[in-house]
Design a protein around this motif. Structure first.
Motif, PDB file in Angstrom:
ATOM      1  N   SER A  69      65.547 134.958  30.086  1.00 29.36           N
ATOM      2  CA  SER A  69      64.599 134.441  31.010  1.00 29.36           C
ATOM      3  C   SER A  69      64.949 134.397  32.285  1.00 29.36           C
ATOM      4  O   SER A  69      64.293 133.699  33.052  1.00 29.36           O
ATOM      5  CB  SER A  69      64.089 133.244  30.397  1.00 29.36           C
ATOM      6  OG  SER A  69      65.219 132.146  30.624  1.00 29.36           O
ATOM      7  N   LYS A  70      65.955 135.132  32.707  1.00 25.72           N
ATOM      8  CA  LYS A  70      66.321 135.067  34.160  1.00 25.72           C
ATOM      9  C   LYS A  70      65.097 135.908  34.554  1.00 25.72           C
ATOM     10  O   LYS A  70      64.696 136.789  34.233  1.00 25.72           O
ATOM     11  CB  LYS A  70      67.791 135.882  34.276  1.00 25.72           C
ATOM     12  CG  LYS A  70      69.032 135.395  33.841  1.00 25.72           C
ATOM     13  CD  LYS A  70      70.125 136.158  34.138  1.00 25.72           C
ATOM     14  CE  LYS A  70      71.280 135.409  33.658  1.00 25.72           C
ATOM     15  NZ  LYS A  70      72.630 136.161  33.806  1.00 25.72           N
ATOM     16  N   GLY A  71      64.789 135.459  36.080  1.00 27.40           N
ATOM     17  CA  GLY A  71      63.801 135.791  36.433  1.00 27.40           C
ATOM     18  C   GLY A  71      63.373 137.329  36.621  1.00 27.40           C
ATOM     19  O   GLY A  71      62.411 137.879  35.849  1.00 27.40           O
ATOM     20  N   GLU A 126      61.594 135.407  19.324  1.00 26.15           N
ATOM     21  CA  GLU A 126      60.587 134.322  18.738  1.00 26.15           C
ATOM     22  C   GLU A 126      59.715 134.048  20.125  1.00 26.15           C
ATOM     23  O   GLU A 126      58.479 133.698  20.116  1.00 26.15           O
ATOM     24  CB  GLU A 126      61.576 133.148  18.713  1.00 26.15           C
ATOM     25  CG  GLU A 126      60.370 131.881  18.265  1.00 26.15           C
ATOM     26  CD  GLU A 126      61.360 130.691  18.121  1.00 26.15           C
ATOM     27  OE1 GLU A 126      60.678 129.738  17.540  1.00 26.15           O
ATOM     28  OE2 GLU A 126      62.606 130.480  18.264  1.00 26.15           O
ATOM     29  N   PHE A 127      60.199 134.030  21.444  1.00 27.31           N
ATOM     30  CA  PHE A 127      59.518 133.781  22.637  1.00 27.31           C
ATOM     31  C   PHE A 127      58.484 134.827  22.750  1.00 27.31           C
ATOM     32  O   PHE A 127      57.396 134.424  22.967  1.00 27.31           O
ATOM     33  CB  PHE A 127      60.425 133.827  23.870  1.00 27.31           C
ATOM     34  CG  PHE A 127      60.018 133.439  25.236  1.00 27.31           C
ATOM     35  CD1 PHE A 127      59.792 132.369  25.723  1.00 27.31           C
ATOM     36  CD2 PHE A 127      59.594 134.803  25.965  1.00 27.31           C
ATOM     37  CE1 PHE A 127      59.225 132.280  26.970  1.00 27.31           C
ATOM     38  CE2 PHE A 127      59.041 134.477  27.086  1.00 27.31           C
ATOM     39  CZ  PHE A 127      58.990 133.144  27.653  1.00 27.31           C
ATOM     40  N   LYS A 131      66.086 127.106  23.283  1.00 28.09           N
ATOM     41  CA  LYS A 131      66.260 127.280  21.853  1.00 28.09           C
ATOM     42  C   LYS A 131      65.210 128.382  21.100  1.00 28.09           C
ATOM     43  O   LYS A 131      64.911 128.002  19.969  1.00 28.09           O
ATOM     44  CB  LYS A 131      65.970 125.788  21.260  1.00 28.09           C
ATOM     45  CG  LYS A 131      67.020 124.859  21.493  1.00 28.09           C
ATOM     46  CD  LYS A 131      67.108 123.851  20.526  1.00 28.09           C
ATOM     47  CE  LYS A 131      68.227 122.432  21.089  1.00 28.09           C
ATOM     48  NZ  LYS A 131      67.945 121.474  20.276  1.00 28.09           N
ATOM     49  N   LYS A 132      65.006 129.264  22.133  1.00 29.20           N
ATOM     50  CA  LYS A 132      64.027 130.341  21.481  1.00 29.20           C
ATOM     51  C   LYS A 132      64.901 131.668  21.901  1.00 29.20           C
ATOM     52  O   LYS A 132      65.296 131.603  22.878  1.00 29.20           O
ATOM     53  CB  LYS A 132      62.625 130.372  22.038  1.00 29.20           C
ATOM     54  CG  LYS A 132      61.776 129.326  21.601  1.00 29.20           C
ATOM     55  CD  LYS A 132      60.436 129.315  22.475  1.00 29.20           C
ATOM     56  CE  LYS A 132      59.610 128.272  22.194  1.00 29.20           C
ATOM     57  NZ  LYS A 132      59.850 126.848  22.808  1.00 29.20           N
ATOM     58  N   LYS A 155      52.622 136.723  22.207  1.00 33.58           N
ATOM     59  CA  LYS A 155      51.854 137.806  21.758  1.00 33.58           C
ATOM     60  C   LYS A 155      50.709 137.202  20.698  1.00 33.58           C
ATOM     61  O   LYS A 155      49.539 137.366  20.805  1.00 33.58           O
ATOM     62  CB  LYS A 155      52.530 138.912  20.901  1.00 33.58           C
ATOM     63  CG  LYS A 155      51.798 140.222  20.287  1.00 33.58           C
ATOM     64  CD  LYS A 155      52.513 141.096  19.421  1.00 33.58           C
ATOM     65  CE  LYS A 155      51.617 142.193  19.089  1.00 33.58           C
ATOM     66  NZ  LYS A 155      52.564 142.921  18.407  1.00 33.58           N
ATOM     67  N   LYS A 156      51.086 136.279  20.022  1.00 37.78           N
ATOM     68  CA  LYS A 156      50.295 135.363  19.012  1.00 37.78           C
ATOM     69  C   LYS A 156      49.424 134.874  19.817  1.00 37.78           C
ATOM     70  O   LYS A 156      48.258 134.766  19.239  1.00 37.78           O
ATOM     71  CB  LYS A 156      51.271 134.474  18.248  1.00 37.78           C
ATOM     72  CG  LYS A 156      50.378 133.641  17.272  1.00 37.78           C
ATOM     73  CD  LYS A 156      51.333 132.750  16.673  1.00 37.78           C
ATOM     74  CE  LYS A 156      50.350 131.683  15.662  1.00 37.78           C
ATOM     75  NZ  LYS A 156      51.499 130.642  15.210  1.00 37.78           N
ATOM     76  N   HIS A 157      49.461 134.340  20.823  1.00 43.53           N
ATOM     77  CA  HIS A 157      48.137 133.577  21.580  1.00 43.53           C
ATOM     78  C   HIS A 157      47.682 134.483  22.625  1.00 43.53           C
ATOM     79  O   HIS A 157      47.011 133.915  23.500  1.00 43.53           O
ATOM     80  CB  HIS A 157      49.129 132.360  22.233  1.00 43.53           C
ATOM     81  CG  HIS A 157      49.544 131.320  21.269  1.00 43.53           C
ATOM     82  ND1 HIS A 157      48.648 130.645  20.543  1.00 43.53           N
ATOM     83  CD2 HIS A 157      50.652 130.943  20.669  1.00 43.53           C
ATOM     84  CE1 HIS A 157      49.468 129.663  19.692  1.00 43.53           C
ATOM     85  NE2 HIS A 157      50.594 130.114  19.806  1.00 43.53           N
TER      86      HIS A 157
END
Length: 147
Positions: free
Chosen positions: A43-45, A15-16, A10-11, A21-23
């Motif tokens: 997000s596939k490897g 957003e992901f 759900k990202k 980056k924010k953290h």
């Protein structure tokens, strides 16, 4: 020190990566048993590793931090509930001696983020992995942040 966890479900990719980056995440530890599912999208490897490289984030896929196929199947097929899953998975981490994999606090694993697919961490093995490392490293005062 902070240890982060994130799920990609759900990202969007935007957003992901904005959350990483924010953290100030420096390294993704992909702890999915299977990181190449067709449902994984961005997000596939291999794709995720490339996107992380572009963003200056390290990437490692480590199945020693994943449940076994048997444990995962038993949970998904409702042969065991979450408490049993948690118990079996934590036992597996201990048997695998995963605490020997990383030396948190040495500067090489600072700002690490455990990645799995689940949207929320409450019933995801990434939470259990983060809590396991916190328990095994009490002197580091690890704060777990689910992003």
């Amino acid at each position: 020190m902070k240890v982060y966890t994130i799920g990609f479900t759900k990202k969007s990719a935007r957003e992901f990566f904005a959350l990483l980056k924010k953290h100030s995440v420096k390294k993704i530890l992909d702890i999915r048993l299977n990181n190449c599912s067709q449902l994984a999208g961005f997000s596939k490897g291999a794709d995720l590793e490339y996107f992380c490289e572009i963003c200056g984030i390290g990437y490692e896929h480590n199945t020693r931090l994943s449940p076994t196929k048997s444990i995962l199947d038993d949970y998904k097929k409702k042969r065991i509930g979450w408490p049993e899953y948690e118990e079996q998975f934590l036992k597996l981490l201990s048997e695998r001696k995963v605490e020997e994999l990383f030396n948190f606090g040495d500067g090489n694993n600072d700002v690490v983020c455990f990645l799995c697919s689940e949207e929320k961490a409450d019933q995801c093995h990434r939470r259990l992995v983060a809590e396991y490392f916190k328990c095994k490293n009490p002197k580091l005062d690890i704060e777990i942040v689910h992003i």
